[in-house]
Design an enzyme around this catalytic site. Structure first.
Site, PDB file in Angstrom:
ATOM      1  N   HIS A   1     -26.843  35.029  -6.484  1.00  0.00           N
ATOM      2  CA  HIS A   1     -25.574  34.375  -7.045  1.00  0.00           C
ATOM      3  C   HIS A   1     -25.490  34.652  -8.502  1.00  0.00           C
ATOM      4  O   HIS A   1     -24.155  34.236  -9.134  1.00  0.00           O
ATOM      5  CB  HIS A   1     -25.406  32.768  -6.871  1.00  0.00           C
TER       6      HIS A   1
ATOM      7  N   ASP B   1     -20.664  26.674  -1.384  1.00  0.00           N
ATOM      8  CA  ASP B   1     -22.072  26.959  -1.772  1.00  0.00           C
ATOM      9  C   ASP B   1     -22.794  25.337  -1.440  1.00  0.00           C
ATOM     10  O   ASP B   1     -22.051  24.364  -1.320  1.00  0.00           O
ATOM     11  CB  ASP B   1     -22.166  27.131  -3.338  1.00  0.00           C
TER      12      ASP B   1
ATOM     13  N   HIS C   1     -24.783  24.549  -3.632  1.00  0.00           N
ATOM     14  CA  HIS C   1     -25.475  24.165  -4.812  1.00  0.00           C
ATOM     15  C   HIS C   1     -24.384  24.369  -5.558  1.00  0.00           C
ATOM     16  O   HIS C   1     -23.375  24.856  -5.691  1.00  0.00           O
ATOM     17  CB  HIS C   1     -26.587  25.271  -5.285  1.00  0.00           C
TER      18      HIS C   1
ATOM     19  N   ASP D   1     -24.875  25.527  -9.158  1.00  0.00           N
ATOM     20  CA  ASP D   1     -24.947  26.518 -10.000  1.00  0.00           C
ATOM     21  C   ASP D   1     -24.481  26.717 -11.278  1.00  0.00           C
ATOM     22  O   ASP D   1     -23.968  27.543 -11.951  1.00  0.00           O
ATOM     23  CB  ASP D   1     -24.767  28.028  -9.312  1.00  0.00           C
TER      24      ASP D   1
ATOM     25  N   HIS E   1     -29.927  32.503 -10.939  1.00  0.00           N
ATOM     26  CA  HIS E   1     -28.662  32.246  -9.826  1.00  0.00           C
ATOM     27  C   HIS E   1     -28.178  30.535  -9.665  1.00  0.00           C
ATOM     28  O   HIS E   1     -27.305  30.548  -9.116  1.00  0.00           O
ATOM     29  CB  HIS E   1     -29.171  32.706  -8.294  1.00  0.00           C
TER      30      HIS E   1
ATOM     31  N   ASP F   1     -21.408  31.702  -1.026  1.00  0.00           N
ATOM     32  CA  ASP F   1     -22.914  31.726  -0.911  1.00  0.00           C
ATOM     33  C   ASP F   1     -23.409  31.334   0.427  1.00  0.00           C
ATOM     34  O   ASP F   1     -22.792  30.362   1.103  1.00  0.00           O
ATOM     35  CB  ASP F   1     -23.455  30.565  -2.017  1.00  0.00           C
TER      36      ASP F   1
ATOM     37  N   ASP G   1     -25.592  30.103   1.873  1.00  0.00           N
ATOM     38  CA  ASP G   1     -26.334  28.670   2.054  1.00  0.00           C
ATOM     39  C   ASP G   1     -25.394  27.605   1.872  1.00  0.00           C
ATOM     40  O   ASP G   1     -25.789  26.335   2.333  1.00  0.00           O
ATOM     41  CB  ASP G   1     -27.395  28.511   1.061  1.00  0.00           C
TER      42      ASP G   1
ATOM     43  N   GLU H   1     -26.160  35.765  -1.490  1.00  0.00           N
ATOM     44  CA  GLU H   1     -27.397  35.100  -1.222  1.00  0.00           C
ATOM     45  C   GLU H   1     -27.819  35.214   0.081  1.00  0.00           C
ATOM     46  O   GLU H   1     -28.309  34.286   0.992  1.00  0.00           O
ATOM     47  CB  GLU H   1     -27.195  33.499  -1.610  1.00  0.00           C
TER      48      GLU H   1
HETATM   49  N1  LIG Z   1     -27.654  30.354  -5.935  1.00  0.00           N
HETATM   50  C1  LIG Z   1     -28.403  29.175  -5.341  1.00  0.00           C
HETATM   51  N2  LIG Z   1     -28.978  29.543  -4.256  1.00  0.00           N
HETATM   52  N3  LIG Z   1     -28.777  28.597  -6.489  1.00  0.00           N
HETATM   53  C2  LIG Z   1     -29.891  27.431  -6.183  1.00  0.00           C
HETATM   54  C3  LIG Z   1     -30.107  26.727  -7.358  1.00  0.00           C
HETATM   55  C4  LIG Z   1     -31.191  25.834  -7.334  1.00  0.00           C
HETATM   56  C5  LIG Z   1     -31.409  24.914  -8.518  1.00  0.00           C
HETATM   57  N4  LIG Z   1     -30.334  23.889  -8.846  1.00  0.00           N
HETATM   58  C6  LIG Z   1     -32.053  25.886  -9.747  1.00  0.00           C
HETATM   59  O1  LIG Z   1     -31.176  25.832 -10.803  1.00  0.00           O
HETATM   60  O2  LIG Z   1     -32.763  26.530  -9.531  1.00  0.00           O
END
Ligand SMILES: NC(=[NH2+])NCCC[C@H](N)C(=O)O
Length: 324
Positions: free
Chosen positions: A103, A129, A131, A133, A146, A233, A235, A277
């Site tokens: 991402h 998403d 998350h 991010d 990401h 994303d 996920d 992702e």
């Molecule tokens: N694009 C994603 N899958 N991001 C996941 C981030 C997970 C976690 N918050 C980190 O900063 O590492």
């Protein structure tokens, strides 16, 4: 000119960034090859024309990949700017899809779109998403890039990354919404809450349904903007609908309902879609994630290309297991 006449777009142009070193696990750098070679996608009703595939610059893992992400973001931004110069992804006939990668590619994508369209107005962004991010290099516990694109698009974090394309913030907090969120650290949540960003957490999505939430999300990002982007994303969806991801989280969006929304809501001001992702080596025997990528492309773009109501046809195609 824009949006005033019926769209008669005929082609979906794609730009790929083969990046994966901003991720928690390696493997998203293989997504472009898988999607480019996908028979399901080639057999879909929306043929994809690949304009450009950008190889990843790698400088390390975790925060050591920041130099690589700066290089990758500059290249992706330039490719997106060039497409928009050619009236691809600017709200006219030709549509633009950006495919990642992890991402962190969002920095390049939305910096390109925002900088190029700045003379015409602000852009909005719907961030689908699990998350947020929204870390900066200073708050990120993992260092993984990401987990940091949103903060940079809002104008924070590393100076070089927040100035890809031009020197201004790419998205205003009021033009950004998150959908499906269920995994984050306190710092990023705090940061976004202070800025007043609207976050539709997963529990709100479960309560209201994705269709209701998405229509509010689209309304919000359309309101005072020239147009908006969709950053998806994989996920964000339930793991059973999109198993091939590197940072899965329980809960999530029901893919079928999301796809149905795409065929029933006009999204007139959608400019560019970004898909990220997808981690091909974790796909299952039925290639469920690859099918979801195909379904997303068809359900977002076929309604825009067709002159007649396509919802029922897409409904039937989605239910057919013929791809597997
Ligand atoms: N694009 C994603 N899958 N991001 C996941 C981030 C997970 C976690 N918050 C980190 O900063 O590492």
């Amino acid at each position: 000119m824009r949006f005033s006449v019926a769209r008669l777009a005929r082609r979906l142009h794609a730009i790929g960034l083969e990046n994966g070193h901003g991720g928690h696990q390696l493997g998203c750098e293989e997504a472009i090859a898988t999607i480019k070679g996908s028979k399901m996608l080639q057999n879909s009703r929306v043929p994809v024309h690949w304009r450009e595939v950008i190889p990843e610059t790698v400088t390390g893992r975790g925060i050591s990949q920041i130099e690589g992400v700066i290089q990758n973001s500059k290249k992706l931004c330039a490719a997106v700017q060039q497409a928009i110069i050619e009236d691809i992804g600017s709200g006219d006939r030709e549509e633009l899809l950006v495919v990642g990668g992890d991402h962190s590619c969002a920095i390049g994508t939305w910096s390109g779109v925002a900088s190029r369209l700045r003379p015409y107005g602000d852009i909005g962004l719907v961030w689908v998403d699990a998350h947020l991010d929204a870390h900066t290099p200073n708050t990120s516990p993992s260092g993984n890039l990401h987990g940091q694109p949103v903060a940079h698009l809002l104008g924070f974090g590393n100076d070089e990354l927040s100035r890809i394309g031009d020197a201004f913030p790419k998205i205003k907090p009021e033009n950004l919404v998150f959908v499906g969120i269920r995994s984050y650290e306190p710092e990023e949540r705090e940061f976004l809450h202070k800025l007043g960003v609207r976050i539709f957490y997963d529990d709100e999505v479960q309560k209201r349904g994705i269709s209701d939430v998405m229509s509010e999300a689209v309304d919000r990002v359309s309101h005072k903007t020239y147009g908006f982007g969709l950053s998806i994303d994989m996920d964000g969806f339930r793991v059973e609908d999109a198993p091939a991801v590197g940072t899965p989280a329980s809960g999530g969006i029901i893919a079928d309902e999301f796809l149905k929304f795409m065929t029933t809501h006009a999204m007139d001001k959608l400019l560019v879609t970004e898909l990220v992702e997808f981690l091909p080596k974790y796909d299952d025997v039925n290639r469920t994630s690859e099918k979801l990528v195909t379904d997303l492309v068809e359900h977002i773009y076929l309604p825009r290309f067709a002159r007649y109501d396509i919802a029922e046809e897409l409904d039937q195609r989605r239910r057919k297991q013929a791809y597997a």
